[in-house]
Design a protein around this motif. Structure first.
Motif, PDB file in Angstrom:
ATOM      1  N   LEU A  78       0.913  -1.228   0.002  1.00 50.60           N
ATOM      2  CA  LEU A  78      -0.006  -0.006   0.006  1.00 50.60           C
ATOM      3  C   LEU A  78       0.795   1.188   0.124  1.00 50.60           C
ATOM      4  O   LEU A  78       0.512   2.146  -0.781  1.00 50.60           O
ATOM      5  CB  LEU A  78      -0.853   0.197   1.360  1.00 50.60           C
ATOM      6  CG  LEU A  78      -2.153  -0.956   1.180  1.00 50.60           C
ATOM      7  CD1 LEU A  78      -2.899  -1.187   2.437  1.00 50.60           C
ATOM      8  CD2 LEU A  78      -3.060  -0.881   0.039  1.00 50.60           C
ATOM      9  N   GLY A  79       2.020   1.149   0.630  1.00 47.04           N
ATOM     10  CA  GLY A  79       3.161   2.415   0.459  1.00 47.04           C
ATOM     11  C   GLY A  79       3.579   2.699  -0.792  1.00 47.04           C
ATOM     12  O   GLY A  79       3.636   3.848  -1.306  1.00 47.04           O
ATOM     13  N   TRP A  80       3.933   1.524  -1.546  1.00 44.96           N
ATOM     14  CA  TRP A  80       4.343   1.512  -2.954  1.00 44.96           C
ATOM     15  C   TRP A  80       3.106   2.220  -3.837  1.00 44.96           C
ATOM     16  O   TRP A  80       3.352   3.159  -4.492  1.00 44.96           O
ATOM     17  CB  TRP A  80       4.607   0.385  -3.630  1.00 44.96           C
ATOM     18  CG  TRP A  80       6.158  -0.261  -3.022  1.00 44.96           C
ATOM     19  CD1 TRP A  80       7.071   0.250  -2.363  1.00 44.96           C
ATOM     20  CD2 TRP A  80       6.310  -1.719  -2.905  1.00 44.96           C
ATOM     21  NE1 TRP A  80       7.841  -0.590  -1.820  1.00 44.96           N
ATOM     22  CE2 TRP A  80       7.507  -1.873  -2.387  1.00 44.96           C
ATOM     23  CE3 TRP A  80       5.872  -2.907  -3.367  1.00 44.96           C
ATOM     24  CZ2 TRP A  80       7.996  -3.206  -2.195  1.00 44.96           C
ATOM     25  CZ3 TRP A  80       6.251  -3.943  -3.249  1.00 44.96           C
ATOM     26  CH2 TRP A  80       7.458  -4.392  -2.518  1.00 44.96           C
ATOM     27  N   ASN A  85       1.118   7.014  -6.787  1.00 49.75           N
ATOM     28  CA  ASN A  85      -0.228   7.622  -7.019  1.00 49.75           C
ATOM     29  C   ASN A  85      -0.970   6.766  -7.722  1.00 49.75           C
ATOM     30  O   ASN A  85      -2.155   7.382  -8.575  1.00 49.75           O
ATOM     31  CB  ASN A  85      -0.120   8.991  -7.858  1.00 49.75           C
ATOM     32  CG  ASN A  85       0.871   9.925  -7.119  1.00 49.75           C
ATOM     33  OD1 ASN A  85       0.489  10.231  -5.827  1.00 49.75           O
ATOM     34  ND2 ASN A  85       1.921  10.671  -7.574  1.00 49.75           N
ATOM     35  N   THR A  86      -1.048   5.510  -7.235  1.00 49.08           N
ATOM     36  CA  THR A  86      -2.162   4.445  -7.745  1.00 49.08           C
ATOM     37  C   THR A  86      -3.204   4.414  -7.043  1.00 49.08           C
ATOM     38  O   THR A  86      -3.207   4.571  -5.637  1.00 49.08           O
ATOM     39  CB  THR A  86      -1.449   2.966  -7.702  1.00 49.08           C
ATOM     40  OG1 THR A  86      -0.167   3.017  -8.405  1.00 49.08           O
ATOM     41  CG2 THR A  86      -2.355   1.986  -8.323  1.00 49.08           C
ATOM     42  N   THR A  87      -4.744   4.464  -7.471  1.00 47.88           N
ATOM     43  CA  THR A  87      -5.876   4.655  -6.736  1.00 47.88           C
ATOM     44  C   THR A  87      -5.707   3.329  -5.933  1.00 47.88           C
ATOM     45  O   THR A  87      -5.534   1.976  -6.433  1.00 47.88           O
ATOM     46  CB  THR A  87      -7.134   4.545  -7.699  1.00 47.88           C
ATOM     47  OG1 THR A  87      -6.880   5.816  -8.603  1.00 47.88           O
ATOM     48  CG2 THR A  87      -8.430   4.512  -6.965  1.00 47.88           C
ATOM     49  N   ILE A  88      -6.226   3.510  -4.693  1.00 46.31           N
ATOM     50  CA  ILE A  88      -6.202   2.321  -3.875  1.00 46.31           C
ATOM     51  C   ILE A  88      -7.698   2.219  -3.394  1.00 46.31           C
ATOM     52  O   ILE A  88      -8.458   3.144  -2.760  1.00 46.31           O
ATOM     53  CB  ILE A  88      -5.319   2.547  -2.596  1.00 46.31           C
ATOM     54  CG1 ILE A  88      -4.008   2.798  -2.899  1.00 46.31           C
ATOM     55  CG2 ILE A  88      -5.326   1.490  -1.522  1.00 46.31           C
ATOM     56  CD1 ILE A  88      -3.117   3.494  -1.892  1.00 46.31           C
ATOM     57  N   LEU A  89      -8.436   1.146  -3.347  1.00 46.46           N
ATOM     58  CA  LEU A  89      -9.465   0.814  -2.745  1.00 46.46           C
ATOM     59  C   LEU A  89      -9.293  -0.582  -1.836  1.00 46.46           C
ATOM     60  O   LEU A  89      -9.007  -1.362  -1.957  1.00 46.46           O
ATOM     61  CB  LEU A  89     -10.585   0.073  -4.064  1.00 46.46           C
ATOM     62  CG  LEU A  89     -11.913  -0.245  -3.445  1.00 46.46           C
ATOM     63  CD1 LEU A  89     -12.734   0.479  -2.780  1.00 46.46           C
ATOM     64  CD2 LEU A  89     -12.497  -1.196  -4.490  1.00 46.46           C
ATOM     65  N   CYS A  90      -9.646   0.027  -0.598  1.00 47.53           N
ATOM     66  CA  CYS A  90      -9.787  -0.939   0.512  1.00 47.53           C
ATOM     67  C   CYS A  90     -10.981  -1.637   0.932  1.00 47.53           C
ATOM     68  O   CYS A  90     -11.922  -0.906   1.052  1.00 47.53           O
ATOM     69  CB  CYS A  90      -9.024  -0.177   1.913  1.00 47.53           C
ATOM     70  SG  CYS A  90      -7.503   0.432   1.713  1.00 47.53           S
ATOM     71  N   LYS A 103      -6.075   5.371   6.530  1.00 51.44           N
ATOM     72  CA  LYS A 103      -6.844   6.515   5.988  1.00 51.44           C
ATOM     73  C   LYS A 103      -6.145   7.679   5.623  1.00 51.44           C
ATOM     74  O   LYS A 103      -6.694   8.686   4.816  1.00 51.44           O
ATOM     75  CB  LYS A 103      -7.827   6.829   7.284  1.00 51.44           C
ATOM     76  CG  LYS A 103      -8.991   6.052   7.574  1.00 51.44           C
ATOM     77  CD  LYS A 103      -9.943   6.157   8.519  1.00 51.44           C
ATOM     78  CE  LYS A 103     -11.019   5.170   8.796  1.00 51.44           C
ATOM     79  NZ  LYS A 103     -11.950   5.671   9.780  1.00 51.44           N
ATOM     80  N   PHE A 104      -4.746   7.680   5.874  1.00 51.04           N
ATOM     81  CA  PHE A 104      -3.714   8.576   5.480  1.00 51.04           C
ATOM     82  C   PHE A 104      -3.538   8.292   3.930  1.00 51.04           C
ATOM     83  O   PHE A 104      -2.996   9.611   3.393  1.00 51.04           O
ATOM     84  CB  PHE A 104      -2.465   8.712   6.377  1.00 51.04           C
ATOM     85  CG  PHE A 104      -2.913   9.183   7.693  1.00 51.04           C
ATOM     86  CD1 PHE A 104      -2.871  10.559   7.847  1.00 51.04           C
ATOM     87  CD2 PHE A 104      -2.871   8.354   8.896  1.00 51.04           C
ATOM     88  CE1 PHE A 104      -3.359  11.021   8.961  1.00 51.04           C
ATOM     89  CE2 PHE A 104      -3.096   8.934  10.096  1.00 51.04           C
ATOM     90  CZ  PHE A 104      -3.372  10.229  10.087  1.00 51.04           C
TER      91      PHE A 104
END
Length: 130
Positions: A78-80, A85-90, A103-104
């Motif tokens: 997730l840090g990578w 700037n890759t969209t992240i969906l949790c 959440k950051f």
């Protein structure tokens, strides 16, 4: 990233190794339109072994992270994704406790009750990105 027309989204699926990812994550996704309509990379499939996941994440349009279980490797991935700037969906199971520090790096969270609910909500999220 907004995609037009028939372009396939490149999706990386991140998760803890402490969940039954084959049954609870990979199988439902592979049987859905998520895999039929996009290029989806599952890091613990046979094809994912001995691959530098950092490079896959760097070139992905979306990282879907199953965060119901905390894991150091998941946090690194997730840090990578955040750095690239890759969209992240949790996504997480209803009632799961996850690290609030996530959440950051993203505002995209989906709580799901079962596999069908998970797939439906992921598909709706992806449709909003097209």
């Amino acid at each position: 990233m907004l995609l037009g027309g028939n372009e396939k989204m490149k999706i990386y699926v991140a998760h803890s190794k402490n969940i039954d990812f084959e049954k609870d994550l990979y199988k439902p996704m592979k049987e859905s339109d998520i895999c039929k309509n996009n290029e989806v990379f599952f890091p613990h499939d046979e094809i994912g072994k001995n691959v530098k996941t950092k490079d896959i994440i760097k070139n992905a349009d979306l990282v879907i992270a199953e965060i119901s279980e905390n894991a150091v490797g998941l946090g690194i991935e997730l840090g990578w994704a955040d750095c690239f700037n890759t969209t992240i969906l949790c996504i997480y199971k209803k009632g799961a406790k996850f690290s609030q520090s996530i959440k950051f790096i993203t505002e995209n969270f989906i709580e799901y009750e079962n596999k069908e609910d998970m797939i439906s909500k992921i598909q709706n999220f992806i449709k909003g990105k097209e």
